[in-house]
Scaffold this active site. Structure first.
Site, PDB file in Angstrom:
ATOM      1  N   GLY A  72      47.991 -34.110  92.964  1.00  0.00           N
ATOM      2  CA  GLY A  72      48.882 -34.747  93.935  1.00  0.00           C
ATOM      3  C   GLY A  72      50.162 -35.291  93.325  1.00  0.00           C
ATOM      4  O   GLY A  72      50.797 -34.665  92.468  1.00  0.00           O
ATOM      5  N   ILE A  73      50.533 -36.476  93.787  1.00  0.00           N
ATOM      6  CA  ILE A  73      51.822 -37.058  93.431  1.00  0.00           C
ATOM      7  C   ILE A  73      51.909 -37.347  91.928  1.00  0.00           C
ATOM      8  O   ILE A  73      52.931 -37.088  91.290  1.00  0.00           O
ATOM      9  CB  ILE A  73      52.048 -38.337  94.257  1.00  0.00           C
ATOM     10  CG1 ILE A  73      52.142 -37.952  95.746  1.00  0.00           C
ATOM     11  CG2 ILE A  73      53.304 -39.078  93.818  1.00  0.00           C
ATOM     12  CD1 ILE A  73      51.886 -39.087  96.701  1.00  0.00           C
ATOM     13  N   ALA A 118      47.912 -44.300  90.354  1.00  0.00           N
ATOM     14  CA  ALA A 118      46.565 -44.277  90.951  1.00  0.00           C
ATOM     15  C   ALA A 118      46.506 -45.318  92.066  1.00  0.00           C
ATOM     16  O   ALA A 118      46.824 -46.480  91.850  1.00  0.00           O
ATOM     17  CB  ALA A 118      45.513 -44.575  89.884  1.00  0.00           C
ATOM     18  N   GLY A 148      45.517 -47.371 110.585  1.00  0.00           N
ATOM     19  CA  GLY A 148      44.184 -47.739 110.092  1.00  0.00           C
ATOM     20  C   GLY A 148      44.108 -47.910 108.590  1.00  0.00           C
ATOM     21  O   GLY A 148      43.119 -47.509 107.973  1.00  0.00           O
ATOM     22  N   TYR A 187      44.415 -51.359 102.645  1.00  0.00           N
ATOM     23  CA  TYR A 187      45.236 -50.589 101.690  1.00  0.00           C
ATOM     24  C   TYR A 187      46.653 -51.166 101.656  1.00  0.00           C
ATOM     25  O   TYR A 187      47.234 -51.362 100.579  1.00  0.00           O
ATOM     26  CB  TYR A 187      45.224 -49.137 102.149  1.00  0.00           C
ATOM     27  CG  TYR A 187      46.205 -48.175 101.510  1.00  0.00           C
ATOM     28  CD1 TYR A 187      45.939 -47.586 100.284  1.00  0.00           C
ATOM     29  CD2 TYR A 187      47.377 -47.816 102.177  1.00  0.00           C
ATOM     30  CE1 TYR A 187      46.826 -46.663  99.728  1.00  0.00           C
ATOM     31  CE2 TYR A 187      48.262 -46.901 101.630  1.00  0.00           C
ATOM     32  CZ  TYR A 187      47.988 -46.327 100.400  1.00  0.00           C
ATOM     33  OH  TYR A 187      48.870 -45.416  99.867  1.00  0.00           O
ATOM     34  N   GLY A 208      56.890 -42.517 101.857  1.00  0.00           N
ATOM     35  CA  GLY A 208      56.462 -42.098 103.187  1.00  0.00           C
ATOM     36  C   GLY A 208      55.390 -41.036 103.033  1.00  0.00           C
ATOM     37  O   GLY A 208      54.850 -40.806 101.941  1.00  0.00           O
TER      38      GLY A 208
HETATM   39  N1  LIG Z   1      49.839 -38.911  99.859  1.00  0.00           N
HETATM   40  C1  LIG Z   1      50.604 -39.713 100.600  1.00  0.00           C
HETATM   41  O1  LIG Z   1      51.002 -39.379 101.737  1.00  0.00           O
HETATM   42  C2  LIG Z   1      51.028 -41.058 100.050  1.00  0.00           C
HETATM   43  C3  LIG Z   1      51.892 -41.846 100.809  1.00  0.00           C
HETATM   44  C4  LIG Z   1      52.303 -43.067 100.319  1.00  0.00           C
HETATM   45  C5  LIG Z   1      51.863 -43.495  99.058  1.00  0.00           C
HETATM   46  N2  LIG Z   1      51.024 -42.721  98.343  1.00  0.00           N
HETATM   47  C6  LIG Z   1      50.577 -43.208  97.017  1.00  0.00           C
HETATM   48  O2  LIG Z   1      50.832 -42.211  96.039  1.00  0.00           O
HETATM   49  C7  LIG Z   1      49.870 -42.338  94.966  1.00  0.00           C
HETATM   50  C8  LIG Z   1      49.205 -40.994  94.695  1.00  0.00           C
HETATM   51  O3  LIG Z   1      48.577 -40.550  95.894  1.00  0.00           O
HETATM   52  P1  LIG Z   1      48.021 -39.052  96.047  1.00  0.00           P
HETATM   53  O4  LIG Z   1      48.126 -38.730  97.489  1.00  0.00           O
HETATM   54  O5  LIG Z   1      48.639 -38.157  95.034  1.00  0.00           O
HETATM   55  O6  LIG Z   1      46.476 -39.281  95.698  1.00  0.00           O
HETATM   56  P2  LIG Z   1      45.341 -38.196  95.395  1.00  0.00           P
HETATM   57  O7  LIG Z   1      44.110 -38.700  96.072  1.00  0.00           O
HETATM   58  O8  LIG Z   1      45.799 -36.800  95.684  1.00  0.00           O
HETATM   59  O9  LIG Z   1      45.148 -38.299  93.823  1.00  0.00           O
HETATM   60  C9  LIG Z   1      44.745 -39.505  93.251  1.00  0.00           C
HETATM   61  C10 LIG Z   1      44.202 -39.269  91.851  1.00  0.00           C
HETATM   62  O10 LIG Z   1      43.881 -40.562  91.333  1.00  0.00           O
HETATM   63  C11 LIG Z   1      42.633 -40.462  90.660  1.00  0.00           C
HETATM   64  N3  LIG Z   1      41.995 -41.788  90.681  1.00  0.00           N
HETATM   65  C12 LIG Z   1      41.318 -42.337  91.721  1.00  0.00           C
HETATM   66  N4  LIG Z   1      40.854 -43.537  91.352  1.00  0.00           N
HETATM   67  C13 LIG Z   1      41.253 -43.749  90.066  1.00  0.00           C
HETATM   68  C14 LIG Z   1      41.076 -44.812  89.146  1.00  0.00           C
HETATM   69  N5  LIG Z   1      40.394 -45.905  89.494  1.00  0.00           N
HETATM   70  N6  LIG Z   1      41.614 -44.688  87.900  1.00  0.00           N
HETATM   71  C15 LIG Z   1      42.304 -43.583  87.545  1.00  0.00           C
HETATM   72  N7  LIG Z   1      42.511 -42.540  88.385  1.00  0.00           N
HETATM   73  C16 LIG Z   1      41.992 -42.628  89.633  1.00  0.00           C
HETATM   74  C17 LIG Z   1      41.839 -39.427  91.439  1.00  0.00           C
HETATM   75  O11 LIG Z   1      40.820 -38.859  90.634  1.00  0.00           O
HETATM   76  C18 LIG Z   1      42.928 -38.425  91.843  1.00  0.00           C
HETATM   77  O12 LIG Z   1      43.064 -37.376  90.908  1.00  0.00           O
HETATM   78  C19 LIG Z   1      48.911 -43.444  95.403  1.00  0.00           C
HETATM   79  O13 LIG Z   1      49.302 -44.671  94.837  1.00  0.00           O
HETATM   80  C20 LIG Z   1      49.093 -43.472  96.901  1.00  0.00           C
HETATM   81  O14 LIG Z   1      48.720 -44.720  97.444  1.00  0.00           O
HETATM   82  C21 LIG Z   1      50.583 -41.518  98.808  1.00  0.00           C
END
Ligand SMILES: NC(=O)c1ccc[n+]([C@@H]2O[C@H](COP(=O)([O-])OP(=O)(O)OC[C@H]3O[C@@H](n4cnc5c(N)ncnc54)[C@H](O)[C@@H]3O)[C@@H](O)[C@H]2O)c1
Length: 247
Positions: A17-18, A91, A155, A159, A190
């Site tokens: 992901g991100i 994370a 919801g 978080y 976003g």
């Molecule tokens: N996806 C979205 O639309 C979105 C929007 C706003 C903010 N965010 C933020 O972006 C960030 C990344 O989100 P994403 O969508 O890529 O998430 P994702 O679920 O795709 O990936 C998260 C990764 O974090 C790892 N992880 C989970 N718990 C962990 C821990 N305790 N220690 C270390 N690694 C851990 C997981 O194994 C996973 O590989 C997060 O902070 C999320 O809150 C995402």
């Protein structure tokens, strides 16, 4: 500009992901990247992708909610790659994080999202901040969310509490370390293109630029914040959201 060749970056939750997009972009600008994930195989996959592209990376597994293992991890990174100059607290999504109205949740549901988004950010920042201050350079970047800066009505109240807590911490940290060459900024994202595909089209309609964000676009913003050129940018929360929120 934005040359990170002499820098070591640690990106948490970067196995997919991100975080993977952030790790790729920092590496593309020359940083040596410690790719962290709770799931080692995911961290290894991102690190392998960076190595294949000609960059430098090292996979490392620890849980950002476990302070002792973070401290050991940071020591391992120092031995393998060098001291951490750039920390990206990415994370923030625990495994199987659901969405539900607050009235349908219990205290047990809140712990994981608060732990990872508030204590995770505090833990990782604490583990690297002394070294950054002693060396006179550091960049701390926290990946937050629109849910941390405003109500989003989908919801995710607990978080949002964790995300908002992280933002408050970052603003205060920024002032404490400003004279040490260390900056602390956050990105309030976003909706991104890795949300479930069945809800993506509906979400994209509500985004002014007409599409969800891409991980590498978050990485590009992190490249700027991590750079020498961003030394006057600190204590800020940058809205990165395709125009969904304007300030
Ligand atoms: N996806 C979205 O639309 C979105 C929007 C706003 C903010 N965010 C933020 O972006 C960030 C990344 O989100 P994403 O969508 O890529 O998430 P994702 O679920 O795709 O990936 C998260 C990764 O974090 C790892 N992880 C989970 N718990 C962990 C821990 N305790 N220690 C270390 N690694 C851990 C997981 O194994 C996973 O590989 C997060 O902070 C999320 O809150 C995402």
């Amino acid at each position: 500009m934005f040359d990170l060749s002499d820098r070591v970056a640690l990106v948490t939750g970067a196995g997919q992901g991100i975080g993977a997009g952030i790790a790729r972009q920092l590496a593309a600008q020359g940083a040596t990247v410690a790719v962290n994930d709770l799931v080692l195989d995911r961290a290894k996959a991102t690190a392998a992708e960076i190595l294949e592209a000609g960059g430098r990376a090292h996979a490392i597994s620890f849980d950002v909610t476990d302070y002792a293992s973070i401290v050991s991890g940071v020591e391992e990174i120092a031995a393998e790659l060098g001291a951490v100059d750039i920390l990206v607290n990415n994370a923030g999504v625990p495994e199987k994080m659901g969405m539900a109205p607050f009235r349908e949740t219990t205290p047990a549901d809140w712990v994981r999202v608060i732990d990872i988004n508030l204590y995770g950010v505090l833990n990782c920042s604490r583990a690297v901040i002394d070294g950054m201050c002693d060396r006179g350079f550091g960049r701390v970047i926290t990946i937050s969310s629109g849910a941390g800066t405003a109500g989003v009505g989908i919801g995710v109240s607990a978080y949002g509490a964790g995300k908002g807590g992280g933002l408050g911490f970052m603003r205060n940290l920024a002032l404490e370390v400003a004279r040490k060459g260390v900056t602390a900024n956050s990105l309030a994202l976003g909706l991104m293109n890795n949300v479930p595909s069945e809800i993506l089209p509906a979400i994209e309609k509500s985004i002014p630029v007409g599409r969800a964000g891409q991980p590498d676009e978050v990485g590009a913003c992190c490249v700027y914040l991590a750079s020498d050129e961003a030394g006057w940018m600190t204590g800020q929360t940058i809205q990165l959201n395709g125009g969904s929120v304007t300030t």
